[in-house]
Motif scaffolding. Structure first.
Motif, PDB file in Angstrom:
ATOM      1  N   THR A   1       0.754  -1.127   0.180  1.00 17.17           N
ATOM      2  CA  THR A   1      -0.012  -0.244  -0.154  1.00 17.17           C
ATOM      3  C   THR A   1       1.016   1.067   0.008  1.00 17.17           C
ATOM      4  O   THR A   1       1.930   1.122   0.603  1.00 17.17           O
ATOM      5  N   SER A   2       0.559   2.342  -0.868  1.00 20.93           N
ATOM      6  CA  SER A   2       1.459   3.407  -1.076  1.00 20.93           C
ATOM      7  C   SER A   2       0.488   4.456  -1.329  1.00 20.93           C
ATOM      8  O   SER A   2      -0.579   4.636  -1.715  1.00 20.93           O
ATOM      9  N   LYS A   3       1.193   5.564  -0.978  1.00 22.08           N
ATOM     10  CA  LYS A   3       0.470   7.163  -1.038  1.00 22.08           C
ATOM     11  C   LYS A   3       0.250   7.274  -2.691  1.00 22.08           C
ATOM     12  O   LYS A   3      -0.563   7.857  -2.988  1.00 22.08           O
ATOM     13  N   SER A   4       1.290   7.022  -3.580  1.00 22.41           N
ATOM     14  CA  SER A   4       1.108   7.161  -4.973  1.00 22.41           C
ATOM     15  C   SER A   4       1.673   5.893  -5.689  1.00 22.41           C
ATOM     16  O   SER A   4       2.517   5.020  -5.191  1.00 22.41           O
ATOM     17  N   ALA A   5       0.784   5.381  -6.600  1.00 18.00           N
ATOM     18  CA  ALA A   5       1.205   4.466  -7.606  1.00 18.00           C
ATOM     19  C   ALA A   5       1.591   4.775  -8.964  1.00 18.00           C
ATOM     20  O   ALA A   5       1.459   4.037 -10.047  1.00 18.00           O
ATOM     21  N   THR A   6       2.264   6.077  -9.212  1.00 18.17           N
ATOM     22  CA  THR A   6       2.727   6.303 -10.382  1.00 18.17           C
ATOM     23  C   THR A   6       3.973   5.796 -10.807  1.00 18.17           C
ATOM     24  O   THR A   6       4.762   5.127  -9.834  1.00 18.17           O
ATOM     25  N   ASP A   7       4.277   5.743 -11.917  1.00 25.24           N
ATOM     26  CA  ASP A   7       5.421   5.023 -12.361  1.00 25.24           C
ATOM     27  C   ASP A   7       6.931   5.301 -11.688  1.00 25.24           C
ATOM     28  O   ASP A   7       7.747   4.663 -10.932  1.00 25.24           O
ATOM     29  N   THR A   8       6.981   6.736 -11.466  1.00 21.35           N
ATOM     30  CA  THR A   8       7.968   7.300 -11.043  1.00 21.35           C
ATOM     31  C   THR A   8       8.263   7.239  -9.467  1.00 21.35           C
ATOM     32  O   THR A   8       9.311   6.643  -8.759  1.00 21.35           O
ATOM     33  N   ASP A   9       7.154   7.197  -8.847  1.00 27.01           N
ATOM     34  CA  ASP A   9       7.082   6.865  -7.102  1.00 27.01           C
ATOM     35  C   ASP A   9       7.148   5.508  -6.914  1.00 27.01           C
ATOM     36  O   ASP A   9       7.852   5.101  -5.971  1.00 27.01           O
ATOM     37  N   ILE A  10       6.634   4.613  -7.901  1.00 24.33           N
ATOM     38  CA  ILE A  10       6.959   3.100  -7.686  1.00 24.33           C
ATOM     39  C   ILE A  10       8.349   2.630  -7.706  1.00 24.33           C
ATOM     40  O   ILE A  10       8.983   2.032  -6.990  1.00 24.33           O
ATOM     41  N   LYS A  11       8.929   3.187  -8.735  1.00 23.23           N
ATOM     42  CA  LYS A  11      10.494   3.179  -9.026  1.00 23.23           C
ATOM     43  C   LYS A  11      11.329   3.567  -7.667  1.00 23.23           C
ATOM     44  O   LYS A  11      12.112   2.873  -7.143  1.00 23.23           O
ATOM     45  N   LYS A  12      10.908   4.711  -7.170  1.00 20.79           N
ATOM     46  CA  LYS A  12      11.408   5.216  -6.144  1.00 20.79           C
ATOM     47  C   LYS A  12      11.271   4.398  -4.811  1.00 20.79           C
ATOM     48  O   LYS A  12      12.080   4.073  -4.085  1.00 20.79           O
ATOM     49  N   GLU A  13      10.211   3.848  -4.680  1.00 19.45           N
ATOM     50  CA  GLU A  13       9.849   2.836  -3.633  1.00 19.45           C
ATOM     51  C   GLU A  13      10.504   1.666  -3.412  1.00 19.45           C
ATOM     52  O   GLU A  13      10.969   1.345  -2.548  1.00 19.45           O
ATOM     53  N   ILE A  14      10.649   1.157  -4.725  1.00 17.89           N
ATOM     54  CA  ILE A  14      11.318  -0.162  -4.894  1.00 17.89           C
ATOM     55  C   ILE A  14      12.863  -0.063  -4.378  1.00 17.89           C
ATOM     56  O   ILE A  14      13.193  -0.838  -3.841  1.00 17.89           O
ATOM     57  N   LYS A  15      13.497   1.315  -4.698  1.00  8.61           N
ATOM     58  CA  LYS A  15      14.859   1.285  -4.753  1.00  8.61           C
ATOM     59  C   LYS A  15      15.220   1.633  -3.381  1.00  8.61           C
ATOM     60  O   LYS A  15      16.084   1.137  -2.644  1.00  8.61           O
ATOM     61  N   TRP A  16      14.370   2.730  -2.677  1.00  7.88           N
ATOM     62  CA  TRP A  16      14.847   3.240  -1.405  1.00  7.88           C
ATOM     63  C   TRP A  16      14.038   2.422  -0.276  1.00  7.88           C
ATOM     64  O   TRP A  16      14.906   2.768   0.769  1.00  7.88           O
ATOM     65  N   ARG A  17      13.140   1.561  -0.405  1.00 10.01           N
ATOM     66  CA  ARG A  17      12.737   0.817   0.626  1.00 10.01           C
ATOM     67  C   ARG A  17      13.136  -0.558   0.471  1.00 10.01           C
ATOM     68  O   ARG A  17      12.707  -1.328   1.025  1.00 10.01           O
ATOM     69  N   HIS A  18      13.896  -0.821  -0.675  1.00  7.16           N
ATOM     70  CA  HIS A  18      14.771  -1.959  -0.818  1.00  7.16           C
ATOM     71  C   HIS A  18      13.884  -3.234  -1.099  1.00  7.16           C
ATOM     72  O   HIS A  18      14.061  -4.569  -0.607  1.00  7.16           O
ATOM     73  N   TYR A  19      12.557  -2.843  -1.761  1.00  6.84           N
ATOM     74  CA  TYR A  19      11.973  -3.947  -2.072  1.00  6.84           C
ATOM     75  C   TYR A  19      12.661  -4.758  -3.128  1.00  6.84           C
ATOM     76  O   TYR A  19      12.309  -6.097  -3.386  1.00  6.84           O
ATOM     77  N   ASP A  20      13.543  -4.307  -3.821  1.00 10.91           N
ATOM     78  CA  ASP A  20      14.378  -5.255  -4.676  1.00 10.91           C
ATOM     79  C   ASP A  20      15.148  -6.213  -4.058  1.00 10.91           C
ATOM     80  O   ASP A  20      15.217  -7.375  -4.391  1.00 10.91           O
ATOM     81  N   LEU A  21      15.565  -6.108  -2.844  1.00  9.81           N
ATOM     82  CA  LEU A  21      16.278  -6.782  -2.084  1.00  9.81           C
ATOM     83  C   LEU A  21      15.282  -7.940  -1.577  1.00  9.81           C
ATOM     84  O   LEU A  21      15.825  -8.992  -1.555  1.00  9.81           O
ATOM     85  N   GLN A  22      14.277  -7.592  -1.230  1.00  8.32           N
ATOM     86  CA  GLN A  22      13.298  -8.463  -0.702  1.00  8.32           C
ATOM     87  C   GLN A  22      12.839  -9.432  -1.773  1.00  8.32           C
ATOM     88  O   GLN A  22      12.616 -10.628  -1.624  1.00  8.32           O
ATOM     89  N   ALA A  23      12.516  -8.989  -2.814  1.00  7.09           N
ATOM     90  CA  ALA A  23      12.167  -9.847  -4.056  1.00  7.09           C
ATOM     91  C   ALA A  23      13.002 -10.877  -4.484  1.00  7.09           C
ATOM     92  O   ALA A  23      13.113 -11.767  -4.735  1.00  7.09           O
TER      93      ALA A  23
END
Length: 262
Positions: free
Chosen positions: A165-187
């Motif tokens: 769940t996120s404040k924004s689901a725009t492409d730009t914000d999703i990319k930022k979330e994945i990188k800075w919240r380390h969702y890439d590490l999780q996946a």
């Protein structure tokens, strides 16, 4: 991969034990490999804020259904004016009905239901939430016991998915979330530990404001490799501590001058 055990347990029980998880590796990575500081932070009891509770409720409703949601939460389904005598009485009634359950305000109720309505109308999102949900896996990986708890794992279709769940689901914000919240590490960690194709991992981003977008997101090879490098760096620090019971050096400090090196 050697599967040690798979079991049904509460999220609280899963996070309570000391076996390293993706969340722990994220924190170690953020702390630049400082295991001592990571262990100090773990001692602090985490207080759940409203956003966290709403996110957990959305997870529960989408993955486990209405009956399970109703066991854990109670929603105020009509506007209540707490300033009036009638409103105060209504709130007291809700508290009595709620018992140990968390009570959502009318506004929070509408937010959760709007997200859920859009989710139910998105066939792809529903498909990616179909499978084994909220199962804890304890696995020997890279000669150490680790744990993962995917939101959903589908063996037949060979995917793992995770709701965000996120404040924004725009492409730009999703990319930022994945990188800075380390969702890439999780996946990368989940897929490597459970031996699933990382290109099949899916994040389901759910926007917490109108129009409540639902976005299905996969990761590029470059992003997967970035996540894998992150978790491996953090995991090596944890392994070294487990083997020696001594705190390894963090990554960017000169031990003599105690200054950062960039």
């Amino acid at each position: 991969m050697k599967l040690v055990t798979t079991k049904v347990e509460t999220n609280e029980a899963y996070h309570k034990n000391d076996i390293i998880s993706a969340s722990g590796l994220k924190k170690i990575y953020e702390l630049k490999g400082d295991i001592k500081q990571y262990l100090e932070i773990k001692k602090i009891q985490y207080e759940q804020n409203t956003n966290f509770i709403i996110g957990s409720a959305v997870h529960c409703l989408c993955l486990e259904g209405r009956s399970e949601f109703d066991k854990q939460y109670l929603s105020i389904t009509q506007k209540v004016d707490g300033r009036t005598k009638e409103g105060k009485q209504a709130m007291e009634n809700y508290k009595k009905m709620g018992g140990e359950r968390h009570i959502f305000t009318y506004a929070e109720h509408r937010l959760i239901e709007n997200i859920y309505t859009n989710y139910r109308s998105n066939k792809l999102a529903v498909n990616y939430c179909t499978g084994d949900v909220e199962l804890s896996h304890y696995v020997e990986h890279d000669n150490i016991i680790v744990k993962v708890r995917p939101d959903c794992k589908n063996i037949e279709q060979q995917f793992i998915s995770d709701i965000k769940t996120s404040k924004s689901a725009t492409d730009t914000d999703i990319k930022k979330e994945i990188k800075w919240r380390h969702y890439d590490l999780q996946a990368a960690f989940y897929c490597d530990v459970l031996n699933f194709p990382p290109e099949n991992f899916r994040f389901i981003f759910m926007q917490k404001s109108a129009p409540y977008f639902i976005e299905i997101v996969g990761l590029t090879d470059e992003t997967i490799e970035r996540g894998r490098n992150k978790y491996n760096a953090a995991l090596q620090q944890w392994k070294l501590y487990q083997q020696t019971k001594e705190f390894p050096k963090s990554w960017n400090y000169d031990q003599l001058s105690k200054c950062k090196r960039f």
